[in-house]
Structures are given as structure tokens and as C-alpha cells.
Motif scaffolding. Structure first.
Motif, mmCIF file in Angstrom:
data_model
loop_
_atom_site.group_PDB
_atom_site.id
_atom_site.type_symbol
_atom_site.label_atom_id
_atom_site.label_comp_id
_atom_site.label_asym_id
_atom_site.label_seq_id
_atom_site.Cartn_x
_atom_site.Cartn_y
_atom_site.Cartn_z
ATOM 1 N N ALA A 102 -13.510 -6.205 -2.406
ATOM 2 C CA ALA A 102 -12.929 -4.876 -2.254
ATOM 3 C C ALA A 102 -13.122 -4.431 -0.808
ATOM 4 O O ALA A 102 -14.141 -3.815 -0.475
ATOM 5 N N LYS A 127 -5.609 -1.753 -7.778
ATOM 6 C CA LYS A 127 -6.817 -2.428 -7.307
ATOM 7 C C LYS A 127 -7.945 -2.323 -8.332
ATOM 8 O O LYS A 127 -8.792 -3.225 -8.441
ATOM 9 N N ARG A 184 -17.918 -5.064 -2.526
ATOM 10 C CA ARG A 184 -17.374 -4.146 -1.522
ATOM 11 C C ARG A 184 -17.707 -4.701 -0.145
ATOM 12 O O ARG A 184 -18.825 -5.139 0.114
ATOM 13 N N ASP A 191 -17.295 -3.002 3.359
ATOM 14 C CA ASP A 191 -16.780 -1.716 3.820
ATOM 15 C C ASP A 191 -17.619 -0.966 4.855
ATOM 16 O O ASP A 191 -17.311 0.180 5.185
ATOM 17 N N ASN A 202 0.793 -5.760 -6.678
ATOM 18 C CA ASN A 202 -0.653 -5.916 -6.495
ATOM 19 C C ASN A 202 -1.356 -6.490 -7.722
ATOM 20 O O ASN A 202 -2.117 -7.456 -7.609
ATOM 21 N N GLY A 242 0.811 -1.216 0.000
ATOM 22 C CA GLY A 242 0.000 0.000 0.000
ATOM 23 C C GLY A 242 0.841 1.262 0.000
ATOM 24 O O GLY A 242 0.677 2.116 0.881
ATOM 25 N N TYR A 297 -1.979 2.882 -6.027
ATOM 26 C CA TYR A 297 -2.743 1.847 -5.324
ATOM 27 C C TYR A 297 -4.120 1.658 -5.951
ATOM 28 O O TYR A 297 -4.556 0.531 -6.208
ATOM 29 N N THR A 309 -8.192 -9.908 -4.235
ATOM 30 C CA THR A 309 -8.449 -8.801 -3.314
ATOM 31 C C THR A 309 -8.214 -7.468 -4.003
ATOM 32 O O THR A 309 -7.076 -7.135 -4.350
ATOM 33 N N SER A 311 -9.887 -3.322 -3.555
ATOM 34 C CA SER A 311 -9.987 -2.371 -2.448
ATOM 35 C C SER A 311 -11.057 -1.354 -2.821
ATOM 36 O O SER A 311 -11.276 -1.085 -4.009
#
Length: 254
Positions: free
Chosen positions: A189, A164, A244, A246, A113, A89, A160, A145, A147
Motif C-alpha cells: 500500500a 484499493k 504500508r 508511506d 483497479n 486514480g 479509489y 498494489t 494504496s
């Protein structure tokens, strides 16, 4: 697909989301291999769950192939379930102070990634194609994976977010390609989770971040990521999309 008795590979399984996922699948009766750049951390988690550990830089396609061969040998078969959690990250503005450019950060982030996820998915799918199909026609499932940054990338997250976003974008075409072989591809994500990276922040910073999450107003727990990965593995109609996870958060610009 029933998890019990299956061979499972978790990348980045030496810590964070990957470690929680490895523990969860082992608890469901799977034979788990952990692939991590840090072999010591992978061995620690593998020893805890009765799994196996292999080392590789996921950005190195040849190393990934060799690691999957070794994991398959130790597990007794190629993995039917693969969960890709390996990632980094790094943060940097596209053009920083005094005009400093950040292509080096961009290149490294995508190599680990995005290219890393592609490498593992490619090598794993090729081995899954050779497995006997289960009763429902399935041969395997791959969970990558992404994000929430792929949609809500913040200032300094260009690299990043791009890495992703690529993971999310390749989910559907990969699922379509592998469908004829009975291999499903999904992506998760995650939002703001209690991982080593987040735990390194000052308590007041973590509290402010958590306050911006609608419900529950806290950081996600790695076990909650593992629960979704396991549900994806067991629900045969989940394919070709990105979930997602989150707490309804939407990241602000900075």
C-alpha cells in the motif's frame, strides 16, 4: 525465491511504479514481461531492459489470459513472480454539484483497479500451479498494489479507496487458497510517490504534500517500491498481508 533467472510479469510496467519495478527485477537478472494498456510505453521500457511487452486491458479477463499466454511464450515459461501495478486514480464525490452522481467513475475505477488485479492474479496463479516446485516448495509469488487510501481515503476518493481496499482485503484469502500450491500473495500500500500523476501537480502543491510526510519529508521514489516488491519475492516467509510504504504519512480528510 531467487530473482535471477526467473520469469517475471509486471502490469502497468510502462510507467511509474511498474516501470521502476520492471527495471529493478531485470537488473537482478530476471526475464521480465511488461503488460500495459499502452503498448508503446510498454515496448519502450521493455526495449530498455531487454524484456518483452504485451498489451491488454486488465479489466478484460479474456484479454489478460491471452496476454499471459503470449508473455509466457516469449519468456519461455509462465511467470513465477507477478507484480500488479496497473491502475487508475479517478476522483469524484459520491454526490457532486447539482446532485450529479458518480457511479460511472466508481464502476470504471473498480473495473481497472480491483477487477483488473483479480483477473491478472487469477490467470497467473492458474499457470503457476502447473510449474515445478522449487527446492523450498515455492511455485510463485504475486504482489498486488493497494494504496494507503484503503485506510485513509480522502474526500472524493470513495471509488479509489474502495478499489484499493478490495485489493488489501483479498490478500489473505487469496494467500490461504494458494498456499497448498506454494504460491504466496502479498500487497503493498504505497503512500505519496513520485509518479506521473503526482509529477503533473504544480510545484507548490507537491511541496505542501511532501511537507505533511513525517520522515523522510518527501515523495516516495518508485525505486523504493521496487525494492520492497523484490524483498517480498526473495523472503519466503512473507505471505498474506498488506505492507504500508508511506514514510508514516496519514492522509488528511482532503
Amino acid at each position: 525465491m531467487l530473482i535471477e533467472g526467473q520469469s517475471v510479469l509486471v502490469t502497468g510496467g510502462g510507467s511509474g511504479l511498474g516501470a521502476a519495478t520492471a527495471r529493478h527485477f531485470a537488473g537482478e537478472g530476471a526475464k521480465v514481461a511488461i503488460l500495459d494498456f499502452d503498448l508503446g510505453r510498454a515496448q519502450a521500457v521493455a526495449g530498455e531492459i531487454g524484456g518483452v511487452a504485451v498489451q491488454a486491458d486488465v479489466g478484460d479477463a479474456a484479454a489478460v489470459g491471452a496476454a499471459l499466454d503470449e508473455a509466457s511464450r516469449q519468456l519461455g515459461s509462465a511467470p513465477r513472480i507477478v507484480v500488479n501495478c496497473a491502475g487508475i486514480g479517478l476522483a469524484a464525490r459520491i454526490v457532486g454539484r447539482e446532485g450529479k452522481l458518480s457511479f460511472d467513475v466508481f464502476e470504471k475505477t473498480l473495473r481497472v483497479n480491483l477487477f483488473g488485479t483479480f483477473n491478472v492474479m487469477s490467470h497467473a496463479a492458474r499457470r503457476m500451479m502447473e510449474l515445478e516446485a522449487l527446492e523450498n516448495g515455492e511455485r510463485g509469488v504475486i504482489v498486488n498494489t493497494a494504496s494507503v487510501a484503503f485506510e485513509d481515503g480522502q474526500l472524493g476518493q470513495a471509488a479509489y479507496a474502495a478499489s484499493k481496499g478490495g485489493i488489501a482485503a483479498m490478500c489473505l484469502p487469496a494467500a490461504r487458497e494458494f498456499a497448498r500450491y506454494g504460491i504466496r500473495v502479498m500487497a503493498i500500500a504505497p503512500g505519496l510517490f513520485r509518479t506521473p500523476m503526482m509529477e503533473g501537480l504544480p510545484e507548490e502543491v507537491s511541496a505542501k504534500i511532501a511537507a505533511d510526510i513525517p520522515f523522510p519529508p518527501r515523495l516516495g521514489e518508485p525505486d523504493e517500491f521496487a525494492l520492497l516488491a523484490a524483498h517480498i519475492a526473495t523472503n519466503p516467509y512473507l505471505n498474506g498481508t498488506t505492507y504500508r510504504l508511506d514514510g508514516a504519512v496519514r492522509l488528511p480528510p482532503r
